[in-house]
Scaffold this motif. Sequence first.
Motif, mmCIF file in Angstrom:
data_model
loop_
_atom_site.group_PDB
_atom_site.id
_atom_site.type_symbol
_atom_site.label_atom_id
_atom_site.label_comp_id
_atom_site.label_asym_id
_atom_site.label_seq_id
_atom_site.Cartn_x
_atom_site.Cartn_y
_atom_site.Cartn_z
ATOM 1 N N ARG B 81 0.812 -1.224 0.000
ATOM 2 C CA ARG B 81 0.000 0.000 0.000
ATOM 3 C C ARG B 81 0.848 1.278 0.000
ATOM 4 O O ARG B 81 2.039 1.247 0.263
ATOM 5 N N HIS B 82 0.198 2.401 -0.267
ATOM 6 C CA HIS B 82 0.865 3.695 -0.118
ATOM 7 C C HIS B 82 -0.153 4.757 0.292
ATOM 8 O O HIS B 82 -1.358 4.510 0.281
ATOM 9 N N ASN B 99 -5.479 6.604 1.480
ATOM 10 C CA ASN B 99 -4.593 5.448 1.541
ATOM 11 C C ASN B 99 -5.104 4.436 0.527
ATOM 12 O O ASN B 99 -6.300 4.287 0.359
ATOM 13 N N THR B 100 -4.205 3.747 -0.149
ATOM 14 C CA THR B 100 -4.682 2.822 -1.171
ATOM 15 C C THR B 100 -3.918 1.506 -1.183
ATOM 16 O O THR B 100 -2.732 1.461 -0.860
ATOM 17 N N GLY B 101 -4.637 0.461 -1.571
ATOM 18 C CA GLY B 101 -4.027 -0.849 -1.779
ATOM 19 C C GLY B 101 -3.466 -0.922 -3.185
ATOM 20 O O GLY B 101 -2.988 0.078 -3.721
ATOM 21 N N GLY B 102 -3.564 -2.102 -3.791
ATOM 22 C CA GLY B 102 -3.010 -2.277 -5.129
ATOM 23 C C GLY B 102 -1.574 -2.745 -5.052
ATOM 24 O O GLY B 102 -1.186 -3.472 -4.137
ATOM 25 N N ARG B 188 -7.876 0.106 -7.735
ATOM 26 C CA ARG B 188 -7.611 0.502 -6.343
ATOM 27 C C ARG B 188 -7.431 2.012 -6.284
ATOM 28 O O ARG B 188 -6.785 2.585 -7.158
ATOM 29 N N ALA B 189 -7.987 2.646 -5.278
ATOM 30 C CA ALA B 189 -8.021 4.104 -5.286
ATOM 31 C C ALA B 189 -7.529 4.731 -3.990
ATOM 32 O O ALA B 189 -7.832 4.255 -2.905
ATOM 33 N N ALA B 190 -6.748 5.826 -4.127
ATOM 34 C CA ALA B 190 -6.569 6.758 -3.009
ATOM 35 C C ALA B 190 -7.843 7.584 -3.099
ATOM 36 O O ALA B 190 -7.948 8.524 -3.884
#
Lengths: 80, 605
Positions: B81-82, B99-102, B188-190
């Motif tokens: 994540r980031h 915060n996002t996965g991916g 996947r989204a911030a």
Amino acid sequence: MEIYVKVFATLRKKYPDINDLNPLKIEIESGISVSQIIVKLGYALTEIHLILLNGKKVDSETLIEEEESILSLFPPVGGG
Amino acid sequence: MNKWLKVNLATNEMKDFFVLEETLRKFIGGKGLAVYFLWEYATGLEEKGVVIKDIDPLSPENMLIFATGPVTGTKSPNSGRHHVMSLKSPLTGSIGSGNTGGNWGAKLKFTGYDGIMIIDKAEKPTYLSIIDGKAELHDATEIWGKNSVETSSFLRKKHDRKRAGISCIGQAGENLVPMAVIMNEEHRAAGRTGLGAVMGSKKLKAIIVEGDNKPKIAKQEEFESKVKEHVEKLKENPVTGQGLPEYGTAVLVNIINQNGLFPTHNWQKGVHKEAEKISGETLTEQYLINKHPCWGCVVACGRKSRVDSGNYKITYTEGPEYESIWALGGSTGINDMTAVIRANHYCDILGMDPISVGSTIAAAMELNEKGLIPEEDLQGMNLEFGNSDVVVELTWMAAFRQGFGYWIGEGSKRMCQHYGNPDLSMAVKGLEMPAYDPRGAKGIGLNYATANRGGCHVTGYTIAAEILGDVDRFTVEGKAELTKIFQDFTSLVNSSVNCLFLTFALGLDEYVEMLEPITGWEFTADELLETGERITNLERMLINKLGFTGKDDTLPKRLLNEQMPEGPSEGQTVDLETMKAEYYELRGWVDGIPSPEKIQELGLD
Ligand code: SF4
């Protein structure tokens, strides 16, 4: 007396057709406990994490005395 | 060593810089470090005479930050994540944060960079590549106008990098829709506070990253043994080992609805009569293709899904998550899962936040119910609750700012103000609240009210204790402390950066066990929680600069004054003031502002 049981998430494996819109109708004696029903349905008590009786959180020793009660059973779940 | 890239889009200048160990120990990485950079940046602007709260979030002055943390990209579970932040959100005027996965976080780490700081604005559409350690800016004219899926496959092909990570905006971000998101790995989204519009305002379409720089671990052996233990714990825990993998987050639809806090008809009620039809169980039985884990994830809550027939037939998409199902389906009162899947798909490919989209459509439905939208504005659209087609149509229109879709894209606060009834916006600080009515779980209400980015659940997910755990959901007692701990711990997770869902199985002690061998530094659990507190406080100091104080730590009037009309949470309202007073006391805040003593205690002076 008759009550309705709804099961959710992984508990559906045992009763695939039972859901919120199609609860299981069962015949019980007034005053038996939730845990007795859980066992009668074929679940181990440890499989059940949350019990709602007519929408209120109860524990497995709660007695069911009201006709047409709705008993909802959940395994541990989470999300966000 | 912590290496960052600073990109000035106006001059095309790119510079590496390194972060001091002292700063890293104080802020860890990810969100913590981003907040620290934004604070420094804001302070610098003030010294030049800029009034921070007057900055236009879509102007070149806004700063955009992509941040990983020490855990990101390591073998520690769920670390793909980031965190993305901007000084100001175009939707709320408060801080921008998501915060996002991916897989992008891990892939950025493999380039050798820990984060990217973007300043100013490009003249024409641009994208950034960081491949094999080399950063370059490119013309993005040929992908401007493409959706997130098209953009990603175009860039992978152009650079001949099948496995590259791509963060990008869709058309919503290009069109500066204030609720636009930044997508990565296509689905996947911030996802909150309009970061996609900030990226769009900078004319930055995408960032493609690939490299083979493995993150350094200070104590390899110890680290690997802890990784093993943590993976075991995740597998054994019934939530992370069974519930989430089997049904995804959507498993919550039924449980939250059965407890009577599933907001429907724009929060007029807390029970959706046909929630079963849009539940996680239904998604699994009828629409699921397979699970889809983020990079390095051992839980795999992500869903690959499809719809085989009907108007909303689609061969492949991902999701929907619990929040998307609730906002697009529950809040709007619809019962057609295929429409929810389609609207969610549009949010993914066009790049919008489904929570804000769905909530704003629901608010429009209530405005319409009350006769507050002139017919000519609707151009024949039927905005009744339960109309699934209009939800799908408006989602598309919002991304292109077409017709009434313009107001959906603007968010419920601006829309409800425009139509003369601001109280129908179910938002805090302008951010639409997520899928739990706090009349049925009081702690989450305090979190919505006090979260720095606005109406948000994932900055302090008290639902884990109040609904999924054993804490009394209706009492206000103890909720201040509960909320504070959840918020500070979450700040730590988002700075580490890995997945919040780990915290169903792993606690502070396990975070010590992760961070110590990775960094080689020693921490105690209390010190880590204090680090989380420091980050929460510095972020709060930033939003104070943006003009937000105690008066903004509130909830929509409906939740404070209108009793829940029916269901298992019937008769409840939220006594926010009692919880808030206790919370401020615990936090050492006065009217929503950290006191000088607290600032000093946390080393923020
Ligand atoms: S649990 Fe879900 S959100 Fe978290 S890393 Fe895994 S797939 Fe991604």
